[in-house]
Enzyme design. Structure first.
Site, mmCIF file in Angstrom:
data_model
loop_
_atom_site.group_PDB
_atom_site.id
_atom_site.type_symbol
_atom_site.label_atom_id
_atom_site.label_comp_id
_atom_site.label_asym_id
_atom_site.label_seq_id
_atom_site.Cartn_x
_atom_site.Cartn_y
_atom_site.Cartn_z
ATOM 1 N N SER A 37 -94.383 -54.432 58.724
ATOM 2 C CA SER A 37 -95.503 -53.435 59.107
ATOM 3 C C SER A 37 -95.356 -52.355 57.810
ATOM 4 O O SER A 37 -94.125 -52.207 57.320
ATOM 5 C CB SER A 37 -95.058 -52.786 60.530
ATOM 6 O OG SER A 37 -94.157 -51.928 60.279
ATOM 7 N N LYS A 38 -96.433 -51.862 57.813
ATOM 8 C CA LYS A 38 -96.614 -50.797 56.833
ATOM 9 C C LYS A 38 -95.425 -49.690 56.982
ATOM 10 O O LYS A 38 -94.903 -49.042 56.201
ATOM 11 C CB LYS A 38 -97.970 -50.202 56.819
ATOM 12 C CG LYS A 38 -98.829 -50.829 55.822
ATOM 13 C CD LYS A 38 -100.280 -50.375 55.930
ATOM 14 C CE LYS A 38 -101.349 -51.405 55.554
ATOM 15 N NZ LYS A 38 -102.645 -50.984 55.835
ATOM 16 N N ARG A 39 -95.080 -49.374 58.256
ATOM 17 C CA ARG A 39 -94.378 -48.082 58.715
ATOM 18 C C ARG A 39 -92.700 -48.437 57.953
ATOM 19 O O ARG A 39 -92.573 -47.368 57.597
ATOM 20 C CB ARG A 39 -94.384 -47.739 59.942
ATOM 21 C CG ARG A 39 -95.021 -46.443 60.429
ATOM 22 C CD ARG A 39 -95.356 -46.418 61.698
ATOM 23 N NE ARG A 39 -96.198 -47.304 62.247
ATOM 24 C CZ ARG A 39 -96.483 -48.032 63.425
ATOM 25 N NH1 ARG A 39 -95.448 -47.795 64.390
ATOM 26 N NH2 ARG A 39 -97.331 -48.741 63.803
#
Ligand code: GLU
Length: 486
Positions: free
Chosen positions: A255-257
């Site tokens: 995920s980007k996070r």
């Protein structure tokens, strides 16, 4: 029979970062074209204004350029099938939707919001999946004409078959089929005359002559619907290559996070572009032989889409480090220094031979961002524990070091400032080792510790002494002697 020229496209939506999975899709699409002497097209799918992120198109351009995935046709360079920005093609689609209406493969739907809302509520209450109930599928020609004449707003829906199955062969996932009864009469053209994303995607692929559609597996389940459109138009189907998801671990998608999911993050963390691309190549694709290190031209030669696996690809940071390390070691020392210099300069202010330092670092650096912590002793000797003088392997202790350091100091003090270099230091110290009849480590381990305050350093004591210079080295050694006395 002459083979049709292969045309692939990368069709990103400008929604932010270049995710590792997106870059992999771009790479496979590029390789699929280039390995067959084909054409690689860039199309920006920017019609979803809600997801549009300012600056994201530039990220796409820059990433593809940096990684060398140069497109043959695209927004900035044109080509015979433009425009290549979807929002600039909006006028194109209405005629295609109307063609299907004329041929009885699509229909005008005049249902208003209220009716659709009510229909959904009823479906929900009876436990059905939401779908269009086909109310306008069988309006008479007179009814349709009257509504059109009255200016009633409408959408155009595709008339999905109600029976049978639709199937296709995906090059990666194999045979895929769906029951037609589960397919909704999808909207092709919205009330404002604009196409839906799905419709635009199919028409664009056809109009751009795309022969191989390469994209993420999240589109696998929509593909039968897409194929029914191709069929309705009588267009030739493309070859489909859906790529497995890229996962952080067995359960979670990358995920980007978590900050390591985008190309930009990886470069910012000190990974080389070529290494990232090489690693991404192997995320779900296996070469035929043992070799894992591929330059872009080598990838073009080796790539065969049959090597793409359908099991989810797990992003393995260790493997990425390993590949990055292999790329770093293959550089010239000068090339390495150029990349390493910002990392060196972030902690080293002392005047020293940076190319010499770079040579030391190059042997044991896997990621550029590992550099600062390896050389944080150069500007100032850190406070260190005497226990560092203990090495089981070298059979040294603070006591042996207490004995060794005066010999080292004496030996090094004898070197004239103008003779101070690696070779001379090496020769003198080894002569000393020989005359004392001790093991190398007896002398060299305490030398390293006294010079760096560390057990692990790029290069050994001899190299560190050469790097730090005569005055600083002797000062640190004397400090070590004091510490050991204390
Ligand atoms: N625009 C889509 C995306 O960025 C790509 C769809 C496709 O390749 O067909 O996810």
């Amino acid at each position: 029979m002459s083979e049709k020229k292969v045309r692939t496209r990368f069709a990103p939506s400008p929604t932010g970062y270049m995710h590792v999975g997106n870059l992999r899709t771009a790479l496979y699409a590029y390789l699929c074209a280039k390995s067959q002497d084909g054409v690689f097209v860039l199309r920006i799918e920017d019609t979803d204004q809600e997801r549009y992120v300012e600056g994201a198109v530039d990220i796409i351009y820059n990433t593809l350029r940096e990684t060398g995935l140069v497109w043959d046709e695209g927004p900035d360079i044109g080509g015979g099938y433009g425009p290549y920005i979807q929002s600039q093609r909006m006028g194109l689609f209405k005629q295609y939707a109307e063609q299907l209406v004329r041929e009885g493969k699509a229909y005008y739907c005049f249902c208003d919001k209220d009716r659709l809302e009510e229909m959904r509520l009823v479906q929900k209450a009876s436990g059905q999946a939401p779908h269009y109930d086909g109310h306008c599928r069988s309006l008479s020609a007179e009814e349709i004409k009257a509504k059109l004449d009255a200016g009633t707003p409408y959408v155009i829906r595709q008339k999905m078959p109600r029976e049978g199955v639709t199937s296709f062969e995906d090059l990666v996932y194999g045979h895929i089929e769906v029951e037609n009864a589960t397919l909704d009469d999808q909207i092709l053209l919205k009330t404002d005359g604009m196409p839906t994303y799905n419709f635009a995607n199919v028409v664009d692929d056809h109009l751009m002559g795309i022969t191989h559609v390469i994209r993420g597996s999240e589109y696998l389940s929509s593909t039968p619907k897409y194929n029914l459109l191709y069929e309705a138009f009588g267009w030739e189907l493309p070859v489909y290559i859906h790529c497995p998801p890229v996962m952080k671990d067995a359960q979670n998608k990358l995920s980007k996070r978590n900050g390591d999911a985008s190309y930009q993050d990886l470069v910012a963390k000190g990974y080389l572009t070529e290494a990232v691309l090489n690693y991404i190549l192997l995320l779900g694709w296996s070469p035929k032989g043992e070799e894992e290190i591929f330059s872009l031209p080598e990838m073009i030669k080796a790539f065969d889409p049959a090597g793409i696996s359908k099991s989810p690809a797990i992003f393995d940071p260790e493997k990425l480090r390993y590949i990055n390390g292999a790329y770093l070691r293959a550089m010239t020392p000068e090339g390495f220094l150029e990349k390493a210099l910002p990392y060196i300069d972030s902690v080293v202010n002392r005047d020293c031979d940076k190319l010499f330092l770079a040579r030391l670092l190059q042997k044991r650096t896997e990621v550029l961002s590992d550099i600062p912590e390896q050389i944080d002793f150069i500007d100032a000797l850190p406070d260190y524990e005497l226990e560092l003088y203990t090495s089981k392997k070298m059979k040294t202790t603070p006591d042996t070091a207490r004995e060794a350091l005066p010999h080292i100091v004496q030996c090094l003090e004898d070197i004239a400032p103008e003779d101070w270099n690696e070779e001379v230091i090496h020769a003198r110290l080894f002569a000393k080792i020989e005359s004392l009849g001790v093991k190398n480590g007896w002398l060299l381990w305490p030398l390293r510790v006294a010079l760096s305050g560390k057990q692990f350093t790029p290069g050994g004591g001899v190299e560190l002494a050469a790097l730090l210079g005569r005055e600083e080295s002797l000062a640190r050694l004397k400090k070590g002697m004091e510490k050991l006395q204390g």
